[in-house]
Design a protein around this motif. Structure first.
Motif, PDB file in Angstrom:
ATOM      1  N   GLN A  44       1.726  12.812  -6.526  1.00 48.41           N
ATOM      2  CA  GLN A  44       2.669  12.056  -7.356  1.00 48.41           C
ATOM      3  C   GLN A  44       2.116  10.674  -7.727  1.00 48.41           C
ATOM      4  OE1 GLN A  44       6.545  12.052  -5.503  1.00 48.41           O
ATOM      5  NE2 GLN A  44       7.305  10.425  -6.821  1.00 48.41           N
ATOM      6  N   TYR A  45       1.402  10.049  -6.814  1.00 48.64           N
ATOM      7  CA  TYR A  45       0.984   8.662  -7.033  1.00 48.64           C
ATOM      8  C   TYR A  45      -0.506   8.501  -7.316  1.00 48.64           C
ATOM      9  CZ  TYR A  45       5.565   6.896  -5.734  1.00 48.64           C
ATOM     10  OH  TYR A  45       6.904   6.603  -5.725  1.00 48.64           O
ATOM     11  N   ARG A  46      -1.205   9.612  -7.476  1.00 53.41           N
ATOM     12  CA  ARG A  46      -2.664   9.526  -7.635  1.00 53.41           C
ATOM     13  C   ARG A  46      -3.085   8.552  -8.743  1.00 53.41           C
ATOM     14  NH1 ARG A  46      -7.743  12.487  -6.852  1.00 53.41           N
ATOM     15  NH2 ARG A  46      -9.042  11.610  -8.467  1.00 53.41           N
ATOM     16  N   GLU A  47      -2.473   8.674  -9.916  1.00 49.87           N
ATOM     17  CA  GLU A  47      -2.865   7.811 -11.044  1.00 49.87           C
ATOM     18  C   GLU A  47      -2.630   6.339 -10.734  1.00 49.87           C
ATOM     19  OE1 GLU A  47      -4.700   8.843 -13.560  1.00 49.87           O
ATOM     20  OE2 GLU A  47      -4.588  10.737 -12.450  1.00 49.87           O
ATOM     21  N   HIS A  48      -1.477   6.041 -10.101  1.00 50.48           N
ATOM     22  CA  HIS A  48      -1.166   4.647  -9.718  1.00 50.48           C
ATOM     23  C   HIS A  48      -2.238   4.119  -8.769  1.00 50.48           C
ATOM     24  CE1 HIS A  48       3.017   4.242 -11.177  1.00 50.48           C
ATOM     25  NE2 HIS A  48       3.122   5.537 -10.908  1.00 50.48           N
ATOM     26  N   ILE A  49      -2.580   4.950  -7.775  1.00 46.56           N
ATOM     27  CA  ILE A  49      -3.549   4.534  -6.749  1.00 46.56           C
ATOM     28  C   ILE A  49      -4.909   4.252  -7.389  1.00 46.56           C
ATOM     29  CG2 ILE A  49      -4.833   5.308  -4.702  1.00 46.56           C
ATOM     30  CD1 ILE A  49      -2.249   6.943  -3.955  1.00 46.56           C
ATOM     31  N   VAL A  50      -5.354   5.163  -8.262  1.00 49.24           N
ATOM     32  CA  VAL A  50      -6.665   5.006  -8.921  1.00 49.24           C
ATOM     33  C   VAL A  50      -6.687   3.735  -9.768  1.00 49.24           C
ATOM     34  CG1 VAL A  50      -8.214   6.009 -10.658  1.00 49.24           C
ATOM     35  CG2 VAL A  50      -7.225   7.473  -8.888  1.00 49.24           C
ATOM     36  N   GLU A  51      -5.589   3.490 -10.484  1.00 49.83           N
ATOM     37  CA  GLU A  51      -5.521   2.310 -11.357  1.00 49.83           C
ATOM     38  C   GLU A  51      -5.628   1.020 -10.536  1.00 49.83           C
ATOM     39  OE1 GLU A  51      -2.228  -0.167 -13.837  1.00 49.83           O
ATOM     40  OE2 GLU A  51      -1.734   1.923 -13.358  1.00 49.83           O
ATOM     41  N   LYS A  52      -4.890   0.946  -9.421  1.00 48.96           N
ATOM     42  CA  LYS A  52      -4.922  -0.264  -8.581  1.00 48.96           C
ATOM     43  C   LYS A  52      -6.307  -0.444  -7.944  1.00 48.96           C
ATOM     44  CE  LYS A  52      -0.263  -0.819  -8.621  1.00 48.96           C
ATOM     45  NZ  LYS A  52       0.382  -1.782  -9.514  1.00 48.96           N
ATOM     46  N   LEU A  53      -6.916   0.670  -7.519  1.00 51.50           N
ATOM     47  CA  LEU A  53      -8.260   0.600  -6.913  1.00 51.50           C
ATOM     48  C   LEU A  53      -9.275   0.072  -7.925  1.00 51.50           C
ATOM     49  CD1 LEU A  53      -8.422   3.978  -4.948  1.00 51.50           C
ATOM     50  CD2 LEU A  53      -8.612   1.708  -3.945  1.00 51.50           C
ATOM     51  N   ARG A  54      -9.226   0.628  -9.130  1.00 54.68           N
ATOM     52  CA  ARG A  54     -10.185   0.217 -10.173  1.00 54.68           C
ATOM     53  C   ARG A  54     -10.028  -1.263 -10.500  1.00 54.68           C
ATOM     54  NH1 ARG A  54      -9.749   5.216 -13.922  1.00 54.68           N
ATOM     55  NH2 ARG A  54     -11.298   6.619 -13.013  1.00 54.68           N
ATOM     56  N   ARG A  55      -8.762  -1.684 -10.588  1.00 53.68           N
ATOM     57  CA  ARG A  55      -8.498  -3.083 -10.955  1.00 53.68           C
ATOM     58  C   ARG A  55      -9.117  -4.025  -9.919  1.00 53.68           C
ATOM     59  NH1 ARG A  55      -2.395  -4.376 -12.294  1.00 53.68           N
ATOM     60  NH2 ARG A  55      -2.851  -2.819 -13.879  1.00 53.68           N
ATOM     61  N   THR A  56      -8.954  -3.676  -8.635  1.00 54.22           N
ATOM     62  CA  THR A  56      -9.517  -4.528  -7.569  1.00 54.22           C
ATOM     63  C   THR A  56     -11.035  -4.442  -7.559  1.00 54.22           C
ATOM     64  OG1 THR A  56      -7.544  -4.038  -6.277  1.00 54.22           O
ATOM     65  CG2 THR A  56      -9.341  -5.070  -5.109  1.00 54.22           C
ATOM     66  N   ALA A  57     -11.574  -3.236  -7.717  1.00 59.97           N
ATOM     67  CA  ALA A  57     -13.032  -3.049  -7.684  1.00 59.97           C
ATOM     68  C   ALA A  57     -13.713  -3.839  -8.802  1.00 59.97           C
ATOM     69  CB  ALA A  57     -13.366  -1.566  -7.798  1.00 59.97           C
ATOM     70  N   GLU A  58     -13.047  -3.922  -9.963  1.00 60.90           N
ATOM     71  CA  GLU A  58     -13.631  -4.638 -11.099  1.00 60.90           C
ATOM     72  C   GLU A  58     -13.756  -6.132 -10.840  1.00 60.90           C
ATOM     73  OE1 GLU A  58     -11.223  -3.371 -14.377  1.00 60.90           O
ATOM     74  OE2 GLU A  58     -12.120  -1.359 -14.360  1.00 60.90           O
ATOM     75  N   HIS A  59     -12.951  -6.658  -9.898  1.00 60.84           N
ATOM     76  CA  HIS A  59     -13.019  -8.090  -9.583  1.00 60.84           C
ATOM     77  C   HIS A  59     -14.124  -8.413  -8.587  1.00 60.84           C
ATOM     78  CE1 HIS A  59      -8.586  -8.608 -10.925  1.00 60.84           C
ATOM     79  NE2 HIS A  59      -9.419  -9.008 -11.868  1.00 60.84           N
ATOM     80  N   CYS A  60     -14.780  -7.386  -8.050  1.00 69.02           N
ATOM     81  CA  CYS A  60     -15.821  -7.621  -7.034  1.00 69.02           C
ATOM     82  C   CYS A  60     -17.165  -7.946  -7.686  1.00 69.02           C
ATOM     83  CB  CYS A  60     -15.995  -6.377  -6.158  1.00 69.02           C
ATOM     84  SG  CYS A  60     -14.560  -6.017  -5.142  1.00 69.02           S
ATOM     85  N   ASP A  61     -17.847  -8.964  -7.146  1.00 67.87           N
ATOM     86  CA  ASP A  61     -19.217  -9.255  -7.595  1.00 67.87           C
ATOM     87  C   ASP A  61     -20.160  -8.206  -7.033  1.00 67.87           C
ATOM     88  OD1 ASP A  61     -18.397 -11.601  -8.819  1.00 67.87           O
ATOM     89  OD2 ASP A  61     -18.547 -12.719  -6.939  1.00 67.87           O
ATOM     90  N   CYS A  62     -19.891  -7.813  -5.790  1.00 61.88           N
ATOM     91  CA  CYS A  62     -20.774  -6.864  -5.119  1.00 61.88           C
ATOM     92  C   CYS A  62     -19.897  -5.980  -4.229  1.00 61.88           C
ATOM     93  CB  CYS A  62     -21.790  -7.635  -4.284  1.00 61.88           C
ATOM     94  SG  CYS A  62     -22.736  -6.592  -3.185  1.00 61.88           S
ATOM     95  N   LEU A  63     -19.532  -4.829  -4.741  1.00 61.12           N
ATOM     96  CA  LEU A  63     -18.622  -3.938  -4.010  1.00 61.12           C
ATOM     97  C   LEU A  63     -19.402  -3.244  -2.899  1.00 61.12           C
ATOM     98  CD1 LEU A  63     -15.895  -2.539  -3.714  1.00 61.12           C
ATOM     99  CD2 LEU A  63     -16.540  -0.963  -5.511  1.00 61.12           C
TER     100      LEU A  63
END
Length: 400
Positions: A44-63
């Motif tokens: 049910q929440y897969r899309e929400h989870i992926v979106e939040k993960l991507r948003r945070t990952a994009e803010h990382c200089d070095c993930l």
């Protein structure tokens, strides 16, 4: 998945630590049912989870890696927690996944916790790069020991009022009441020590990915026993620091481990020492040489030590140490979990609650217990080599 739990955090002292836009909640929990967390809420929440993960990952200089922190006994932590782990592997296959899993104790108040834990274990076996198992029982006994020491005056001074070791009223919690804040605080200290090299300067800084690279010789044997010294922060207890050499000895004693196991009488595959504070490389080497004779290392990795030195100690301490051991001593924990699972599964007790959930079949249970049995067998095979006499590899003869 319970809105109330997250709202409590957002109204508490840690509210500024979390980005409220990144939180996902539902109204009801998972009812202590792995299938509801994994199959129902996960899909049910897969899309929400992926979106939040991507948003945070994009803010990382070095993930560098992902941390998944979850409990194994309930429904959301075990089910949705391992679902998130699978999502991370799908979406970011190159990034390491570190998992901190809190295992239930034998006197757990969740009857279905053996089912939830074993179903979650299968996912951890397959999708995690490194797992730091932590037992509620160990955390509780550590907190109890600190209380006994402070009450008897052994620590030399008192627990500070309104610290995480005391209730909000400022009085010491009773033995019967489970001090979850203090238990969680110990896990937080583990993670602070683990990530210190990424956050501070050090003469021998250790990349988090080096832990997995150096401590996990076989993909499925990625369960690391962690021990911590000091066990509490000075926000909680006024206590003189341990002497440096004593700190290394503490890290290999059962009292300082976050899982009830006995690594000294089991087989080490590798060991990492992450030290913080004013400690020299020579101090590290001296203590490793001192401790080495009492530890059984696997024959093909006698020098299996990884070390990290971070210059900044925890607040109020002169130094601290986190030891991570890849050791066969985790096997009894898994055997006990398997036994508790089989007691229920032989009677098919509570099974219908799981099978009512779409996508959940009885084969999920048989695959999960088979995965756990295979893991136990792998540890047993290594254990069997412990008393085999070591033979030095023959050296090359150089023609002169």
């Amino acid at each position: 998945m319970e809105e109330g739990v997250v709202n409590e955090i957002l109204q508490g002292p840690l509210r500024d630590v979390f980005d409220s836009k990144q939180l996902i909640t539902d109204v009801s929990g998972s009812g202590n049912n792995w299938a509801v967390g994994h199959k129902l809420y996960g899909c049910q929440y897969r899309e929400h989870i992926v979106e939040k993960l991507r948003r945070t990952a994009e803010h990382c200089d070095c993930l560098q890696c992902f941390f998944v922190i979850h409990s194994m006994g309930g429904g959301t932590g075990s089910g949705l927690g391992t679902f998130v782990l699978n999502v991370l592997e799908d979406e970011f296959p190159e990034v390491y996944r570190f998992v901190t899993s809190v295992y239930p104790s034998g006197e757990d108040d969740v009857i279905t916790s053996p089912y939830n834990s074993v179903l979650a274990m299968k996912e951890l076996n397959e999708h995690a790069d490194c797992v730091l198992p932590i037992e509620n029982e160990s955390l509780f006994s550590i907190v109890s020991k600190i209380h006994q020491m402070t009450n008897s005056g052994k620590l030399g001074s008192t627990v500070k009022q309104n610290s995480l070791l005391t209730s909000s009223a400022g009085s010491i919690k009773t033995e019967q009441e489970k001090p979850f804040d203090a238990m969680n605080n110990i896990v937080a200290n583990l993670l602070l020590n683990l990530t210190s090299s990424a956050r501070f300067e050090g003469s021998l800084n250790m990349d988090l990915n080096e832990i997995s690279m150096n401590l996990v010789p076989f993909p499925r044997l990625h369960y690391l026993v962690s021990s911590l010294t000091p066990l509490y922060t000075l926000a909680d207890v006024n206590v003189p620091s341990r002497r440096l050499d004593q700190m290394f000895s503490d890290a290999f004693s059962k009292d300082h481990q976050l899982i009830q196991a006995d690594p000294k009488h089991s087989l080490y595959l590798a060991c990492a020492l992450l030290v913080r504070g004013n400690v020299q490389v020579s101090d590290l080497r001296r203590n490793i040489e001192r401790l080495k004779p009492s530890l059984h290392f696997v024959s093909w990795n006698q020098e299996g030590w990884k070390t990290g030195l971070c210059s900044i100690p925890p607040v109020g301490h002169s130094h601290s140490l986190l030891a991570l051991a890849n050791n066969t001593c985790v096997k009894p924990t898994f055997i006990e979990l398997k036994d508790r699972f089989m007691k229920l599964y032989k009677k098919k007790a509570h099974l219908h609650h799981y099978l009512h959930v779409d996508g959940m079949e009885q084969s999920c249970f048989s695959e999960a217990i088979s995965s756990l049995s295979d893991l136990i067998e792998e540890y047993s095979q290594l254990d069997a080599t412990k008393d085999v006499p070591k033979t030095d590899p023959s050296r090359l003869k150089i023609a002169t």
